[in-house]
Scaffold this motif. Structure first.
Motif, mmCIF file in Angstrom:
data_model
loop_
_atom_site.group_PDB
_atom_site.id
_atom_site.type_symbol
_atom_site.label_atom_id
_atom_site.label_comp_id
_atom_site.label_asym_id
_atom_site.label_seq_id
_atom_site.Cartn_x
_atom_site.Cartn_y
_atom_site.Cartn_z
ATOM 1 N N ILE A 228 11.838 15.259 25.748
ATOM 2 C CA ILE A 228 11.392 14.880 27.099
ATOM 3 C C ILE A 228 12.211 13.692 27.605
ATOM 4 C CG2 ILE A 228 9.493 13.923 28.459
ATOM 5 C CD1 ILE A 228 7.572 15.531 26.689
ATOM 6 N N TYR A 229 12.389 12.703 26.736
ATOM 7 C CA TYR A 229 13.127 11.504 27.148
ATOM 8 C C TYR A 229 14.573 11.854 27.507
ATOM 9 C CZ TYR A 229 14.796 6.701 27.261
ATOM 10 O OH TYR A 229 15.339 5.504 27.673
ATOM 11 N N GLU A 230 15.215 12.641 26.675
ATOM 12 C CA GLU A 230 16.620 12.980 26.916
ATOM 13 C C GLU A 230 16.799 13.819 28.183
ATOM 14 O OE1 GLU A 230 18.103 12.948 22.242
ATOM 15 O OE2 GLU A 230 17.841 14.854 23.310
ATOM 16 N N LEU A 231 15.840 14.730 28.455
ATOM 17 C CA LEU A 231 15.958 15.592 29.631
ATOM 18 C C LEU A 231 15.593 14.867 30.926
ATOM 19 C CD1 LEU A 231 14.451 18.909 28.213
ATOM 20 C CD2 LEU A 231 16.850 18.454 28.773
ATOM 21 N N VAL A 232 14.635 13.951 30.855
ATOM 22 C CA VAL A 232 14.183 13.262 32.065
ATOM 23 C C VAL A 232 14.992 12.001 32.336
ATOM 24 C CG1 VAL A 232 12.237 12.048 33.135
ATOM 25 C CG2 VAL A 232 11.863 14.226 31.947
ATOM 26 N N TRP A 233 15.169 11.163 31.308
ATOM 27 C CA TRP A 233 15.901 9.911 31.501
ATOM 28 C C TRP A 233 17.418 10.105 31.355
ATOM 29 C CZ3 TRP A 233 10.844 9.783 30.348
ATOM 30 C CH2 TRP A 233 10.058 8.781 30.915
ATOM 31 N N LYS A 234 17.778 11.207 30.703
ATOM 32 C CA LYS A 234 19.194 11.528 30.468
ATOM 33 C C LYS A 234 19.898 10.413 29.701
ATOM 34 C CE LYS A 234 19.311 14.331 34.661
ATOM 35 N NZ LYS A 234 18.861 15.518 33.937
ATOM 36 N N GLU A 235 19.191 9.890 28.712
ATOM 37 C CA GLU A 235 19.726 8.852 27.830
ATOM 38 C C GLU A 235 19.362 9.200 26.388
ATOM 39 O OE1 GLU A 235 18.884 5.170 30.996
ATOM 40 O OE2 GLU A 235 18.001 5.166 28.971
ATOM 41 N N GLU A 236 20.036 8.545 25.451
ATOM 42 C CA GLU A 236 19.724 8.768 24.043
ATOM 43 C C GLU A 236 18.383 8.127 23.698
ATOM 44 O OE1 GLU A 236 22.738 7.381 21.429
ATOM 45 O OE2 GLU A 236 21.614 7.907 19.604
ATOM 46 N N PHE A 237 17.571 8.858 22.962
ATOM 47 C CA PHE A 237 16.239 8.384 22.600
ATOM 48 C C PHE A 237 16.310 7.447 21.399
ATOM 49 C CE2 PHE A 237 12.324 8.901 20.083
ATOM 50 C CZ PHE A 237 11.377 8.531 21.031
ATOM 51 N N LEU A 238 15.527 6.340 21.458
ATOM 52 C CA LEU A 238 15.436 5.410 20.342
ATOM 53 C C LEU A 238 14.082 5.585 19.660
ATOM 54 C CD1 LEU A 238 16.896 2.217 22.095
ATOM 55 C CD2 LEU A 238 18.086 3.871 20.620
ATOM 56 N N ASP A 239 14.049 5.494 18.357
ATOM 57 C CA ASP A 239 12.831 5.761 17.592
ATOM 58 C C ASP A 239 11.642 4.912 18.022
ATOM 59 O OD1 ASP A 239 14.511 6.456 14.426
ATOM 60 O OD2 ASP A 239 14.029 7.722 16.160
ATOM 61 N N SER A 240 11.895 3.669 18.413
ATOM 62 C CA SER A 240 10.805 2.758 18.754
ATOM 63 C C SER A 240 10.362 2.884 20.216
ATOM 64 C CB SER A 240 11.233 1.303 18.477
ATOM 65 O OG SER A 240 12.371 0.989 19.254
ATOM 66 N N ASN A 241 10.945 3.824 20.951
ATOM 67 C CA ASN A 241 10.685 3.945 22.383
ATOM 68 C C ASN A 241 9.380 4.708 22.631
ATOM 69 O OD1 ASN A 241 10.796 4.360 25.164
ATOM 70 N ND2 ASN A 241 13.030 4.578 25.162
ATOM 71 N N ASN A 242 8.402 4.068 23.270
ATOM 72 C CA ASN A 242 7.131 4.736 23.596
ATOM 73 C C ASN A 242 6.993 5.002 25.095
ATOM 74 O OD1 ASN A 242 6.712 2.190 24.573
ATOM 75 N ND2 ASN A 242 4.710 1.904 23.611
ATOM 76 N N THR A 243 8.135 4.979 25.798
ATOM 77 C CA THR A 243 8.134 5.162 27.253
ATOM 78 C C THR A 243 7.496 6.479 27.665
ATOM 79 O OG1 THR A 243 10.159 3.848 27.429
ATOM 80 C CG2 THR A 243 9.607 5.258 29.299
ATOM 81 N N VAL A 244 7.827 7.555 26.960
ATOM 82 C CA VAL A 244 7.302 8.881 27.320
ATOM 83 C C VAL A 244 5.787 8.902 27.200
ATOM 84 C CG1 VAL A 244 7.232 11.314 26.692
ATOM 85 C CG2 VAL A 244 9.425 10.103 26.740
ATOM 86 N N MET A 245 5.265 8.351 26.133
ATOM 87 C CA MET A 245 3.810 8.349 25.926
ATOM 88 C C MET A 245 3.094 7.595 27.039
ATOM 89 S SD MET A 245 3.732 7.763 21.799
ATOM 90 C CE MET A 245 1.946 7.779 21.726
ATOM 91 N N VAL A 246 3.692 6.456 27.458
ATOM 92 C CA VAL A 246 3.093 5.670 28.547
ATOM 93 C C VAL A 246 3.088 6.474 29.833
ATOM 94 C CG1 VAL A 246 3.376 3.633 29.998
ATOM 95 C CG2 VAL A 246 3.709 3.453 27.519
ATOM 96 N N HIS A 247 4.177 7.162 30.133
ATOM 97 C CA HIS A 247 4.264 7.954 31.348
ATOM 98 C C HIS A 247 3.313 9.158 31.308
ATOM 99 C CE1 HIS A 247 7.785 5.542 32.349
ATOM 100 N NE2 HIS A 247 7.812 6.116 33.539
ATOM 101 N N ILE A 248 3.185 9.771 30.145
ATOM 102 C CA ILE A 248 2.241 10.889 30.012
ATOM 103 C C ILE A 248 0.816 10.412 30.267
ATOM 104 C CG2 ILE A 248 1.171 12.486 28.375
ATOM 105 C CD1 ILE A 248 3.817 13.563 29.087
ATOM 106 N N ARG A 249 0.485 9.247 29.719
ATOM 107 C CA ARG A 249 -0.865 8.709 29.914
ATOM 108 C C ARG A 249 -1.142 8.437 31.398
ATOM 109 N NH1 ARG A 249 -0.512 3.806 27.895
ATOM 110 N NH2 ARG A 249 -0.766 2.732 29.863
ATOM 111 N N LYS A 250 -0.182 7.819 32.081
ATOM 112 C CA LYS A 250 -0.359 7.529 33.502
ATOM 113 C C LYS A 250 -0.406 8.807 34.337
ATOM 114 C CE LYS A 250 1.707 2.910 33.432
ATOM 115 N NZ LYS A 250 2.807 2.052 33.940
ATOM 116 N N LEU A 251 0.409 9.779 33.953
ATOM 117 C CA LEU A 251 0.422 11.064 34.650
ATOM 118 C C LEU A 251 -0.929 11.762 34.516
ATOM 119 C CD1 LEU A 251 1.956 13.257 36.188
ATOM 120 C CD2 LEU A 251 2.910 14.037 34.007
ATOM 121 N N ARG A 252 -1.492 11.747 33.331
ATOM 122 C CA ARG A 252 -2.814 12.357 33.114
ATOM 123 C C ARG A 252 -3.887 11.652 33.932
ATOM 124 N NH1 ARG A 252 -2.510 13.072 26.526
ATOM 125 N NH2 ARG A 252 -1.920 15.293 26.496
ATOM 126 N N GLU A 253 -3.779 10.328 34.045
ATOM 127 C CA GLU A 253 -4.777 9.582 34.823
ATOM 128 C C GLU A 253 -4.762 9.996 36.297
ATOM 129 O OE1 GLU A 253 -4.670 5.485 32.088
ATOM 130 O OE2 GLU A 253 -3.744 5.533 34.086
#
Length: 233
Positions: A184-209
């Motif tokens: 998801i991160y690579e397709l949406v942000w078009k950047e290399e994903f880092l193991d410690s990155n929780n950006t996607v989870m935060v966005h999913i949570r806000k999207l669900r809200e």
């Protein structure tokens, strides 16, 4: 069972109730109105899949109501009329109706017409090759307009950030496919994903809200534990 929502518009309560009985037996959700003005109010507030519209009504007749509905909506409209003259049928169909049936009618015939119109309409709207609908993705009560970056839930506009919209579009375009956080991160942000990155989870949570009635028990964006996220088929 069917879950399409049908609006029945007739100034005679007995006819509204009769049609409701037959359609409810098939699993359809029914809304009712007694004249054209009331019907227009309902169409503006709710998502309707098909309208059964009487021609002769007080306040606003079916012909005028049909013309006004057609200014913004494309759902099938079946006209009802006690008149059987060819001119009445022509007027009804040229103002935007899809079908026409005269009173008194056989409820089973009306039911058959309803099913036929819904099959055609839903097939048209769910066909990804259809040019007029290629920018529209529907997931039950969610409508995603790719061209305008607009999302509606229960016909109400929901404001998403560009990233939230991109995540929703990705999952909606690939219903049933599970995407892990890295993908998801690579397709949406078009950047290399880092193991410690929780950006996607935060966005999913806000999207669900924003789109879920109960974010803790999501209806649309499902978690596949240990794998990732998906939108069900």
């Amino acid at each position: 069972m069917a879950e399409e929502k049908i609006l029945v518009v007739d100034d005679e309560k007995e006819i509204r109730d009769l049609i409701e009985i037959y359609l409810k037996n098939e699993g359809y959700k029914i809304l009712k109105a007694s004249d054209g003005r009331e019907a227009l109010d309902i169409v503006k507030k709710d998502h309707i899949d098909l309208i059964i519209l009487d021609v002769m009504m007080p306040n606003m007749d079916g012909i005028e109501a049909c013309m006004k509905i057609r200014e913004e909506e494309s759902m099938p409209i079946i006209m009802l009329s006690a008149k059987s003259e060819d001119m009445d049928k022509i007027i009804g169909l040229t103002t935007g109706a899809d079908d026409y049936i005269t009173k008194p009618f056989n409820p089973l015939e009306l039911l058959a017409r309803v099913k036929s119109q819904l099959r055609r309409y839903l097939k048209l709207n769910n066909n990804p090759q259809n040019e007029s609908n290629k920018d529209i993705i529907r997931i039950d009560d969610i409508v995603i307009n790719i061209a305008t970056h607009e999302v509606k839930v229960l016909d109400k506009i929901v404001k998403l950030t560009p990233r939230e919209f991109d995540i929703l579009e990705l999952l909606a375009r690939n219903r049933g496919v599970v995407f892990n956080i890295e993908k998801i991160y690579e397709l949406v942000w078009k950047e290399e994903f880092l193991d410690s990155n929780n950006t996607v989870m935060v966005h999913i949570r806000k999207l669900r809200e924003k789109i879920e009635e109960d974010p803790r028990n999501p209806r649309y964006i499902k978690t596949v534990w240990g794998v990732g996220y998906k939108v069900d088929k």
